[in-house]
Design a protein around this motif. Structure first.
Motif, PDB file in Angstrom:
ATOM      1  N   THR A  11       0.549  -1.282   0.071  1.00 17.68           N
ATOM      2  CA  THR A  11      -0.234   0.445   0.064  1.00 17.68           C
ATOM      3  C   THR A  11       0.904   1.085  -0.003  1.00 17.68           C
ATOM      4  OG1 THR A  11      -1.828  -1.047   0.969  1.00 17.68           O
ATOM      5  CG2 THR A  11      -1.573   1.509   1.336  1.00 17.68           C
ATOM      6  N   ASN A  13       0.433   5.590   0.206  1.00 11.79           N
ATOM      7  CA  ASN A  13      -0.488   6.637   0.230  1.00 11.79           C
ATOM      8  C   ASN A  13       0.100   7.838   0.003  1.00 11.79           C
ATOM      9  OD1 ASN A  13      -2.380   4.552   0.898  1.00 11.79           O
ATOM     10  ND2 ASN A  13      -1.023   4.735   3.047  1.00 11.79           N
ATOM     11  N   THR A  70      -1.736  -1.335  -3.943  1.00 13.26           N
ATOM     12  CA  THR A  70      -2.397   0.223  -3.726  1.00 13.26           C
ATOM     13  C   THR A  70      -2.180   0.686  -3.842  1.00 13.26           C
ATOM     14  OG1 THR A  70      -4.571  -0.953  -3.460  1.00 13.26           O
ATOM     15  CG2 THR A  70      -4.977   0.882  -2.915  1.00 13.26           C
ATOM     16  N   THR A 120      -2.821   5.555  -3.561  1.00 15.47           N
ATOM     17  CA  THR A 120      -3.592   6.446  -3.367  1.00 15.47           C
ATOM     18  C   THR A 120      -3.047   7.739  -3.996  1.00 15.47           C
ATOM     19  OG1 THR A 120      -5.184   5.002  -2.195  1.00 15.47           O
ATOM     20  CG2 THR A 120      -5.271   6.900  -1.715  1.00 15.47           C
ATOM     21  N   LYS A 144      -9.618  11.008   0.243  1.00  9.83           N
ATOM     22  CA  LYS A 144     -11.172  11.347  -0.300  1.00  9.83           C
ATOM     23  C   LYS A 144     -11.241  12.213   0.834  1.00  9.83           C
ATOM     24  CE  LYS A 144     -14.945   8.342  -1.740  1.00  9.83           C
ATOM     25  NZ  LYS A 144     -15.375   7.089  -1.944  1.00  9.83           N
ATOM     26  N   TRP A 150      -5.487   1.801  -8.208  1.00 10.90           N
ATOM     27  CA  TRP A 150      -4.968   3.588  -8.347  1.00 10.90           C
ATOM     28  C   TRP A 150      -5.798   4.183  -8.073  1.00 10.90           C
ATOM     29  CZ3 TRP A 150      -3.970   6.740 -13.451  1.00 10.90           C
ATOM     30  CH2 TRP A 150      -4.038   7.950 -12.936  1.00 10.90           C
ATOM     31  N   ASN A 151      -6.075   4.949  -7.012  1.00 12.79           N
ATOM     32  CA  ASN A 151      -7.205   6.085  -6.268  1.00 12.79           C
ATOM     33  C   ASN A 151      -6.391   7.038  -6.378  1.00 12.79           C
ATOM     34  OD1 ASN A 151      -8.551   3.708  -5.338  1.00 12.79           O
ATOM     35  ND2 ASN A 151      -7.349   4.109  -3.783  1.00 12.79           N
ATOM     36  N   TYR A 180      -7.260  11.152  -5.900  1.00 10.90           N
ATOM     37  CA  TYR A 180      -8.509  12.363  -4.972  1.00 10.90           C
ATOM     38  C   TYR A 180      -7.887  13.655  -5.149  1.00 10.90           C
ATOM     39  CZ  TYR A 180     -10.625   8.071  -3.276  1.00 10.90           C
ATOM     40  OH  TYR A 180     -10.638   6.841  -3.228  1.00 10.90           O
TER      41      TYR A 180
END
Length: 299
Positions: A129, A131, A151, A153, A157, A182-183, A185
């Protein structure tokens, strides 16, 4: 003395905590700092440090990098497992700035730069992960962020979108998603080939927009503004149409058509996007949630 001519860990920590807050630490590009299970190393917690020619390997411990510089290495930080928190400083590598096989990485500030790739995650059997809420990442020749699995990010969000931070740069693809999540924001991607792969999630009502950038080729960011184009489908019968423009997501727009004497309105054609409240009325509305093109017809 330890022979590190073929690569070794002149500093290795298993358990406990070490704070390194000053000085310069020099290796020969084959050496690395190893943090194992239960170990925590805080770099630059109170003062900037310089680490030259020493990669950092986190096998299952915790690294906190707050200020200072890690440079003159092929691979900057390798996360086999465990946690890495970067809030400042600079990581400069000739190949990959950071490689994440498993574990969790949080980047809130600082800069990461790789001659090929800025950050690569998921090139192994783990599910890492990453971030990224601040700072900048550069992958000069290949990609800023490479996602094989796991993941990534960008941003948080929270209902609002920043188009200035974090920043991802490359002379190729700014971001490549080859099989992970892939997030997106917050933030901005710079690169001549924009990005590749699918986006998994973003703020409601937002989509990726790419503008031409004079320095990097393209600048890609999230936007909730969409284009409505209202076309005249029969100039002999229609004198004017109205409603074209750029609107925020969810805006209800009045659209209309003025038909010349001797002709009658013959409905709206939805070329793309949203459908009007009534396709049979010359004066109606359409709610914009995507780029939309409508054609007014008359006979």
């Amino acid at each position: 003395a330890t022979d590190c001519s073929n690569g070794c860990a002149p500093f290795e920590l298993t358990g406990g905590k070490v704070n390194i807050n000053s000085g310069t630490y020099q290796g020969d590009k084959l050496n690395y700092l190893a943090i194992n299970s239960g170990g925590t190393v805080n770099f630059g917690e109170t003062n900037a440090i310089t680490i030259s020619g020493l990669s950092m390997w986190n096998n299952s411990g915790t690294i906190n990098f707050k200020q200072g510089t890690l440079k003159d290495v092929t691979g900057g930080i390798v996360i086999k497992d465990g946690n890495l928190n970067i809030s400042g400083g600079s990581i400069i590598a000739s190949d990959t700035g950071m490689s994440v096989t498993s574990g969790t990485v949080n980047i809130t500030g600082g800069t990461i730069s790789g001659g090929a790739t800025g950050v690569a995650i998921g090139e192994g059997s783990g599910s890492p992960t990453l971030n990224i809420t601040g700072g900048s990442i550069t992958g000069t020749n290949y990609t800023g962020v490479y996602i094989a699995s796991g993941t990534v990010t960008l941003g948080r969000k929270d209902g609002s979108v920043s188009t200035t931070s974090p920043k991802i740069y490359s002379n190729n693809y700014a971001l490549m998603n080859n099989g992970g999540t892939w997030n997106f924001y917050d933030g901005v991607l710079y690169g001549p080939k924009k990005y590749s792969g699918s986006l998994s999630a973003s703020e409601s009502g937002y989509s990726i927009k790419s503008d031409v950038d004079s320095t990097y080729g393209y600048k890609s960011y999230l936007s909730n503004k969409y284009i409505l184009t209202v076309k005249n489908g029969n100039t002999a019968a229609i004198s004017s149409v109205s409603g074209s423009g750029t609107y925020e997501y969810g805006t209800t727009v009045n659209i209309g058509v003025s038909v010349k004497s001797g002709y009658t309105f013959d409905g709206w054609t939805v070329n793309s996007g949203n459908t009007p409240a009534s396709t049979k009325s010359a004066s109606t509305t359409v709610t914009i949630t995507k780029n939309t093109t409508l054609t007014a017809n008359a006979k």
